[in-house]
Scaffold this motif. Structure first.
Motif, mmCIF file in Angstrom:
data_model
loop_
_atom_site.group_PDB
_atom_site.id
_atom_site.type_symbol
_atom_site.label_atom_id
_atom_site.label_comp_id
_atom_site.label_asym_id
_atom_site.label_seq_id
_atom_site.Cartn_x
_atom_site.Cartn_y
_atom_site.Cartn_z
ATOM 1 N N ASN A 201 0.847 -1.042 0.097
ATOM 2 C CA ASN A 201 -0.142 0.071 0.042
ATOM 3 C C ASN A 201 0.934 1.263 -0.025
ATOM 4 O OD1 ASN A 201 -1.696 2.229 0.737
ATOM 5 N ND2 ASN A 201 -3.117 0.829 1.766
ATOM 6 N N LEU A 202 0.992 2.007 -1.091
ATOM 7 C CA LEU A 202 1.895 3.123 -1.270
ATOM 8 C C LEU A 202 1.841 4.186 -0.214
ATOM 9 C CD1 LEU A 202 2.094 3.219 -4.879
ATOM 10 C CD2 LEU A 202 3.755 2.206 -3.693
ATOM 11 N N ARG A 203 0.521 4.288 0.006
ATOM 12 C CA ARG A 203 0.133 5.699 1.053
ATOM 13 C C ARG A 203 0.712 5.095 2.377
ATOM 14 N NH1 ARG A 203 -5.370 5.320 3.357
ATOM 15 N NH2 ARG A 203 -5.799 4.253 1.438
ATOM 16 N N ALA B 229 3.140 3.156 3.077
ATOM 17 C CA ALA B 229 4.606 3.236 2.838
ATOM 18 C C ALA B 229 5.127 4.620 3.001
ATOM 19 C CB ALA B 229 5.063 2.569 1.691
ATOM 20 N N ARG B 230 4.244 5.365 2.279
ATOM 21 C CA ARG B 230 4.653 6.915 2.152
ATOM 22 C C ARG B 230 4.883 7.531 3.541
ATOM 23 N NH1 ARG B 230 0.873 8.922 -0.547
ATOM 24 N NH2 ARG B 230 0.001 9.986 1.203
ATOM 25 N N LYS B 231 3.546 7.169 4.284
ATOM 26 C CA LYS B 231 3.355 7.748 5.660
ATOM 27 C C LYS B 231 4.468 7.061 6.791
ATOM 28 C CE LYS B 231 -1.525 8.765 5.339
ATOM 29 N NZ LYS B 231 -2.926 8.667 6.053
ATOM 30 N N GLU B 232 4.923 5.729 6.539
ATOM 31 C CA GLU B 232 5.657 5.156 7.271
ATOM 32 C C GLU B 232 7.238 5.830 7.209
ATOM 33 O OE1 GLU B 232 7.078 3.002 10.434
ATOM 34 O OE2 GLU B 232 5.097 3.170 10.066
ATOM 35 N N LYS B 233 7.422 6.067 5.879
ATOM 36 C CA LYS B 233 8.701 6.670 5.582
ATOM 37 C C LYS B 233 8.746 8.293 6.428
ATOM 38 C CE LYS B 233 11.399 8.019 1.605
ATOM 39 N NZ LYS B 233 11.799 7.967 0.092
ATOM 40 N N GLN B 234 7.734 8.867 6.007
ATOM 41 C CA GLN B 234 7.730 10.160 6.699
ATOM 42 C C GLN B 234 7.814 10.094 8.226
ATOM 43 O OE1 GLN B 234 7.692 13.147 5.205
ATOM 44 N NE2 GLN B 234 7.963 14.309 7.114
ATOM 45 N N ARG B 235 7.137 9.027 8.977
ATOM 46 C CA ARG B 235 7.242 9.080 10.619
ATOM 47 C C ARG B 235 8.804 8.587 10.830
ATOM 48 N NH1 ARG B 235 2.576 5.362 10.115
ATOM 49 N NH2 ARG B 235 0.780 6.591 10.197
ATOM 50 N N MET B 236 9.506 7.750 10.006
ATOM 51 C CA MET B 236 10.779 7.457 10.325
ATOM 52 C C MET B 236 11.880 8.705 10.135
ATOM 53 S SD MET B 236 10.789 4.363 11.320
ATOM 54 C CE MET B 236 12.716 3.776 11.013
#
Length: 65
Positions: free
Chosen positions: A6-8, A10-17
């Motif tokens: 799920n790209l959304r 994945a993008r949110k998790e990358k931003q959180r990290m």
């Protein structure tokens, strides 16, 4: 076969990290340990107490007007 992502999410998790990493860096640069905060608060309270003890009257001189 590849795994579905799920790209959304994945993008949110990358931003959180990224945000966590930035927060850690800021904590090292600008943060104070719990002991340092406690020491500063204790010193400030003691300073206020000493200043209050040196007042000529318990009320400020502006209250008399």
């Amino acid at each position: 076969m590849s795994q579905i992502i799920n790209l959304r999410r994945a993008r949110k998790e990358k931003q959180r990290m990224k945000n966590r990493e930035q927060a850690s860096e800021n904590a090292l640069k600008f943060g104070q340990s719990k002991a340092e905060k406690l020491l500063a608060a204790t010193r400030e309270a003691r300073l206020r107490e000493v200043l209050d003890q040196h007042k000529l009257t318990p009320d400020s001189e502006y209250d008399a007007e």
